[in-house]
Design a protein around this motif. Structure first.
Motif, PDB file in Angstrom:
ATOM      1  N   LYS A  34       0.833  -1.210   0.000  1.00  0.00           N
ATOM      2  CA  LYS A  34       0.000   0.000   0.000  1.00  0.00           C
ATOM      3  C   LYS A  34       0.864   1.254   0.000  1.00  0.00           C
ATOM      4  O   LYS A  34       0.626   2.180  -0.793  1.00  0.00           O
ATOM      5  N   ASP A  35       1.857   1.295   0.874  1.00  0.00           N
ATOM      6  CA  ASP A  35       2.723   2.475   0.984  1.00  0.00           C
ATOM      7  C   ASP A  35       3.517   2.701  -0.301  1.00  0.00           C
ATOM      8  O   ASP A  35       3.721   3.842  -0.731  1.00  0.00           O
ATOM      9  N   GLN A  36       3.989   1.608  -0.927  1.00  0.00           N
ATOM     10  CA  GLN A  36       4.762   1.752  -2.152  1.00  0.00           C
ATOM     11  C   GLN A  36       3.891   2.212  -3.315  1.00  0.00           C
ATOM     12  O   GLN A  36       4.319   3.013  -4.137  1.00  0.00           O
ATOM     13  N   ASN A  45      -7.962   5.884  -4.976  1.00  0.00           N
ATOM     14  CA  ASN A  45      -8.877   4.748  -4.899  1.00  0.00           C
ATOM     15  C   ASN A  45      -8.126   3.420  -5.026  1.00  0.00           C
ATOM     16  O   ASN A  45      -8.461   2.438  -4.367  1.00  0.00           O
ATOM     17  N   TYR A  46      -7.111   3.400  -5.904  1.00  0.00           N
ATOM     18  CA  TYR A  46      -6.312   2.179  -6.089  1.00  0.00           C
ATOM     19  C   TYR A  46      -5.517   1.877  -4.821  1.00  0.00           C
ATOM     20  O   TYR A  46      -5.480   0.729  -4.361  1.00  0.00           O
ATOM     21  N   VAL A  47      -4.903   2.897  -4.236  1.00  0.00           N
ATOM     22  CA  VAL A  47      -4.139   2.713  -2.991  1.00  0.00           C
ATOM     23  C   VAL A  47      -5.064   2.262  -1.871  1.00  0.00           C
ATOM     24  O   VAL A  47      -4.725   1.381  -1.071  1.00  0.00           O
ATOM     25  N   ARG A  48      -6.262   2.840  -1.836  1.00  0.00           N
ATOM     26  CA  ARG A  48      -7.218   2.508  -0.775  1.00  0.00           C
ATOM     27  C   ARG A  48      -7.660   1.054  -0.847  1.00  0.00           C
ATOM     28  O   ARG A  48      -8.010   0.455   0.174  1.00  0.00           O
ATOM     29  N   ALA A 107      -0.716  -7.824  -5.023  1.00  0.00           N
ATOM     30  CA  ALA A 107       0.189  -7.579  -3.894  1.00  0.00           C
ATOM     31  C   ALA A 107       1.287  -8.642  -3.839  1.00  0.00           C
ATOM     32  O   ALA A 107       2.471  -8.325  -3.663  1.00  0.00           O
ATOM     33  N   PHE A 108       0.906  -9.914  -4.008  1.00  0.00           N
ATOM     34  CA  PHE A 108       1.893 -10.997  -3.948  1.00  0.00           C
ATOM     35  C   PHE A 108       2.925 -10.865  -5.075  1.00  0.00           C
ATOM     36  O   PHE A 108       4.129 -11.042  -4.860  1.00  0.00           O
ATOM     37  N   LYS A 109       2.467 -10.548  -6.282  1.00  0.00           N
ATOM     38  CA  LYS A 109       3.392 -10.400  -7.410  1.00  0.00           C
ATOM     39  C   LYS A 109       4.316  -9.205  -7.198  1.00  0.00           C
ATOM     40  O   LYS A 109       5.517  -9.261  -7.522  1.00  0.00           O
TER      41      LYS A 109
END
Length: 223
Positions: A34-36, A45-48, A107-109
């Motif tokens: 999220k922070d990156q 919205n994408y970060v959220r 997130a995993f990738k």
């Protein structure tokens, strides 16, 4: 500035190389993503969506009465339990759960790419299939409904107190932009007077606020 300090949207590509996300716990690894994503200038919205993912994972662990654990221990069984929890306990719709599956996979990738190591011998989501979703079209307003909305706004402008009249005119213009130009509400909220070119009869939508991250010019129709 000499040290390379930047703020806000200019902070693009600022991958935190001091942290190896593959060695973090599940929740801390998602927070790292999220922070990156935020540091790289992605839309709010994408970060959220990754904040929501972290919140749901934390709620799942609390429901299981299980503490946070190393990311590399997360396996297919955990993935299936997590998505079952969202469906059976949180009563989330299939479409919402599919979005969570997609974000967890992203997130995993991202973690494996950033770590430059293989975190799992087998992808925990490799056999998890998206849930069935019935896709329905949003019904558009009929011509009669559009005229009714216009009449009600016109009536409000006529009878509203002086300090409220501009608000109704803005509402009318707001609806017009969305309906005739297909401008998204978040794009419209960031629109400036200088983005509207009445000489060339077009509206400029900046890539910073558009969904596809690309600048766009939209022609203003006669309506």
């Amino acid at each position: 500035l000499r040290a390379g300090k930047v703020f806000g949207r200019d902070q693009v590509g600022a991958i935190n190389t001091t942290i190896n996300p593959a060695k973090l716990t599940l929740l801390k690894a998602i927070d790292f993503v999220k922070d990156q994503k935020k540091a790289n200038g992605h839309r709010n919205n994408y970060v959220r969506s990754f904040l929501t993912l972290s919140t749901n994972l934390a709620a799942w662990l609390e429901y299981k009465k299980h503490p946070d654990f190393p990311l590399k221990q997360f396996d297919e069984k955990d993935a299936r339990e997590f998505f079952s929890y969202l469906k059976d306990e949180k009563k989330q719709a299939n479409k919402t759960i599919n979005g969570t599956m997609r974000n967890l996979g992203i997130a995993f990738k991202f973690i494996e790419k950033t770590s430059d190591v293989q975190v799992w011998k087998k992808d925990p989501l490799r056999n998890v299939e998206p849930l069935p979703v019935v896709v329905k079209m949003n019904p558009a307003y009929s011509d009669d409904q559009i005229e009714l909305i216009k009449k009600e706004i016109a009536k409000s402008i006529l009878h509203a107190p002086k300090h409220r009249k501009p608000g109704y005119r803005q509402l009318q213009m707001f609806i017009g932009f969305i309906y005739y130009l297909f401008v998204r509400p978040n794009e419209l909220l960031d629109l400036k007077v200088s983005d509207i070119d009445l000489k060339k009869n077009r509206v400029y939508i900046k890539g910073e606020v558009s969904k596809n991250k690309m600048d766009d010019l939209i022609e203003i129709p006669p309506q």
